[in-house]
Design a protein around this motif. Structure first.
Motif, PDB file in Angstrom:
ATOM      1  N   TYR A  81      55.706  63.542 -32.314  1.00 28.83           N
ATOM      2  CA  TYR A  81      56.024  61.738 -32.649  1.00 28.83           C
ATOM      3  C   TYR A  81      54.904  61.040 -33.424  1.00 28.83           C
ATOM      4  N   GLY A  82      55.350  60.182 -34.173  1.00 20.53           N
ATOM      5  CA  GLY A  82      54.631  59.514 -34.926  1.00 20.53           C
ATOM      6  C   GLY A  82      54.350  59.978 -36.387  1.00 20.53           C
ATOM      7  N   LEU A  83      54.835  61.231 -36.757  1.00 18.62           N
ATOM      8  CA  LEU A  83      54.686  61.596 -38.067  1.00 18.62           C
ATOM      9  C   LEU A  83      55.699  61.057 -38.798  1.00 18.62           C
ATOM     10  N   PRO A  84      55.588  60.805 -39.949  1.00 19.96           N
ATOM     11  CA  PRO A  84      56.466  60.178 -40.670  1.00 19.96           C
ATOM     12  C   PRO A  84      57.712  60.825 -41.182  1.00 19.96           C
ATOM     13  N   TYR A  85      57.827  62.023 -40.887  1.00 16.88           N
ATOM     14  CA  TYR A  85      59.164  62.807 -41.300  1.00 16.88           C
ATOM     15  C   TYR A  85      60.139  62.970 -39.990  1.00 16.88           C
ATOM     16  N   ARG A  86      61.348  63.364 -40.652  1.00 16.27           N
ATOM     17  CA  ARG A  86      62.336  63.340 -39.487  1.00 16.27           C
ATOM     18  C   ARG A  86      62.496  64.618 -38.709  1.00 16.27           C
ATOM     19  N   PHE A  87      62.555  65.713 -39.566  1.00 17.55           N
ATOM     20  CA  PHE A  87      62.878  67.297 -39.356  1.00 17.55           C
ATOM     21  C   PHE A  87      61.476  68.142 -39.438  1.00 17.55           C
ATOM     22  N   TYR A  88      61.415  68.967 -38.513  1.00 20.11           N
ATOM     23  CA  TYR A  88      60.307  70.054 -38.627  1.00 20.11           C
ATOM     24  C   TYR A  88      60.704  71.243 -38.099  1.00 20.11           C
ATOM     25  N   SER A  89      59.972  72.301 -38.609  1.00 23.49           N
ATOM     26  CA  SER A  89      60.218  73.497 -38.313  1.00 23.49           C
ATOM     27  C   SER A  89      58.773  74.124 -38.278  1.00 23.49           C
ATOM     28  N   THR A  90      58.654  75.356 -37.331  1.00 18.27           N
ATOM     29  CA  THR A  90      57.477  76.201 -37.510  1.00 18.27           C
ATOM     30  C   THR A  90      57.715  77.577 -38.220  1.00 18.27           C
ATOM     31  N   THR A  91      59.028  77.317 -39.153  1.00 14.76           N
ATOM     32  CA  THR A  91      59.029  78.657 -39.914  1.00 14.76           C
ATOM     33  C   THR A  91      59.114  77.952 -41.569  1.00 14.76           C
ATOM     34  N   SER A  92      58.460  78.474 -42.492  1.00 15.93           N
ATOM     35  CA  SER A  92      58.257  77.849 -43.534  1.00 15.93           C
ATOM     36  C   SER A  92      59.710  77.919 -44.608  1.00 15.93           C
ATOM     37  N   ASP A  93      60.570  79.025 -43.986  1.00 14.22           N
ATOM     38  CA  ASP A  93      61.895  79.118 -44.970  1.00 14.22           C
ATOM     39  C   ASP A  93      63.276  78.307 -44.335  1.00 14.22           C
ATOM     40  N   GLU A  94      62.926  77.662 -43.123  1.00 20.05           N
ATOM     41  CA  GLU A  94      64.175  76.952 -42.604  1.00 20.05           C
ATOM     42  C   GLU A  94      63.391  75.717 -41.925  1.00 20.05           C
ATOM     43  N   VAL A  95      64.163  74.578 -42.337  1.00 22.11           N
ATOM     44  CA  VAL A  95      63.975  73.345 -41.420  1.00 22.11           C
ATOM     45  C   VAL A  95      65.465  72.820 -41.155  1.00 22.11           C
ATOM     46  N   GLN A  96      65.843  73.008 -39.981  1.00 24.01           N
ATOM     47  CA  GLN A  96      67.103  72.809 -39.625  1.00 24.01           C
ATOM     48  C   GLN A  96      67.547  71.281 -39.399  1.00 24.01           C
ATOM     49  N   ILE A  97      68.536  71.005 -40.192  1.00 23.47           N
ATOM     50  CA  ILE A  97      69.218  69.516 -40.028  1.00 23.47           C
ATOM     51  C   ILE A  97      70.737  69.968 -39.621  1.00 23.47           C
ATOM     52  N   SER A  98      71.086  69.257 -38.400  1.00 25.36           N
ATOM     53  CA  SER A  98      72.609  69.470 -38.340  1.00 25.36           C
ATOM     54  C   SER A  98      73.069  68.120 -37.455  1.00 25.36           C
ATOM     55  N   ALA A  99      74.377  68.221 -37.637  1.00 32.29           N
ATOM     56  CA  ALA A  99      75.207  67.155 -37.193  1.00 32.29           C
ATOM     57  C   ALA A  99      76.372  67.518 -36.558  1.00 32.29           C
ATOM     58  N   ASN A 100      76.912  66.814 -35.634  1.00 30.57           N
ATOM     59  CA  ASN A 100      78.380  66.970 -34.870  1.00 30.57           C
ATOM     60  C   ASN A 100      79.309  65.751 -35.510  1.00 30.57           C
ATOM     61  N   ALA A 101      80.424  66.206 -35.580  1.00 33.83           N
ATOM     62  CA  ALA A 101      81.579  65.109 -35.956  1.00 33.83           C
ATOM     63  C   ALA A 101      82.890  65.296 -34.754  1.00 33.83           C
ATOM     64  N   PHE A 102      83.408  64.109 -34.224  1.00 32.67           N
ATOM     65  CA  PHE A 102      84.499  64.293 -33.476  1.00 32.67           C
ATOM     66  C   PHE A 102      85.583  63.657 -34.186  1.00 32.67           C
ATOM     67  N   LEU A 103      86.629  64.145 -34.389  1.00 30.25           N
ATOM     68  CA  LEU A 103      87.971  63.697 -34.777  1.00 30.25           C
ATOM     69  C   LEU A 103      89.246  63.249 -33.910  1.00 30.25           C
ATOM     70  N   GLU A 104      89.527  62.304 -33.916  1.00 30.69           N
ATOM     71  CA  GLU A 104      90.994  62.230 -32.940  1.00 30.69           C
ATOM     72  C   GLU A 104      91.976  61.645 -33.766  1.00 30.69           C
ATOM     73  N   TYR A 105      93.166  62.592 -33.778  1.00 31.86           N
ATOM     74  CA  TYR A 105      94.296  62.655 -34.403  1.00 31.86           C
ATOM     75  C   TYR A 105      95.422  62.244 -33.414  1.00 31.86           C
ATOM     76  N   THR A 106      96.363  61.537 -34.111  1.00 31.48           N
ATOM     77  CA  THR A 106      97.759  61.468 -33.427  1.00 31.48           C
ATOM     78  C   THR A 106      98.604  62.612 -33.830  1.00 31.48           C
ATOM     79  N   PHE A 107      99.303  63.082 -33.143  1.00 30.45           N
ATOM     80  CA  PHE A 107     100.255  64.376 -33.480  1.00 30.45           C
ATOM     81  C   PHE A 107     101.751  64.246 -32.823  1.00 30.45           C
ATOM     82  N   LYS A 108     102.311  64.940 -33.400  1.00 29.94           N
ATOM     83  CA  LYS A 108     103.668  65.325 -33.030  1.00 29.94           C
ATOM     84  C   LYS A 108     104.380  66.549 -32.929  1.00 29.94           C
TER      85      LYS A 108
END
Length: 108
Positions: A81-108
């Protein structure tokens, strides 16, 4: 330093050193994560419709979860907490940023 509570004595705890890696300007990668989440949700909806032998008629709503922060978690360490960046990792080759999306459709 020791934490003193009535009837208990807690000896000092050793703190482990940790190096963390971050992305200075993550906007581009956040947009990519959102686009990938939307594409996965769209493809999943089409797969479900095909399996159920229905047609997607219209997109009713889209919800996107907040981007998830990847804090390094180790026993005895708190999130960064308190560091100016949003995403962190303990490995130098991967800083993971992920998101989820939920779509609702009308179907027939």
């Amino acid at each position: 330093m020791a934490i003193v509570r009535p009837g208990r004595f807690y000896p000092p705890q050793e703190q482990a050193a940790m190096v963390v890696y971050t992305i200075k300007d993550s906007d581009k990668y956040e947009r990519e994560a959102l686009q990938q989440a939307l594409q996965r949700a769209r493809e999943a909806a089409h797969d479900i419709a095909t399996t159920m032998h229905v047609q997607l008629v219209k997109l009713d709503s889209v919800r996107v979860s907040s981007l998830q922060r990847a804090y390094p978690m180790r026993s005895g360490l708190t999130p960064l907490y308190g560091l100016p960046y949003r995403f962190y990792s303990t490995t130098s080759d991967e800083v993971q940023i992920s998101a989820n999306a939920f779509l609702e459709y009308t179907f027939k």
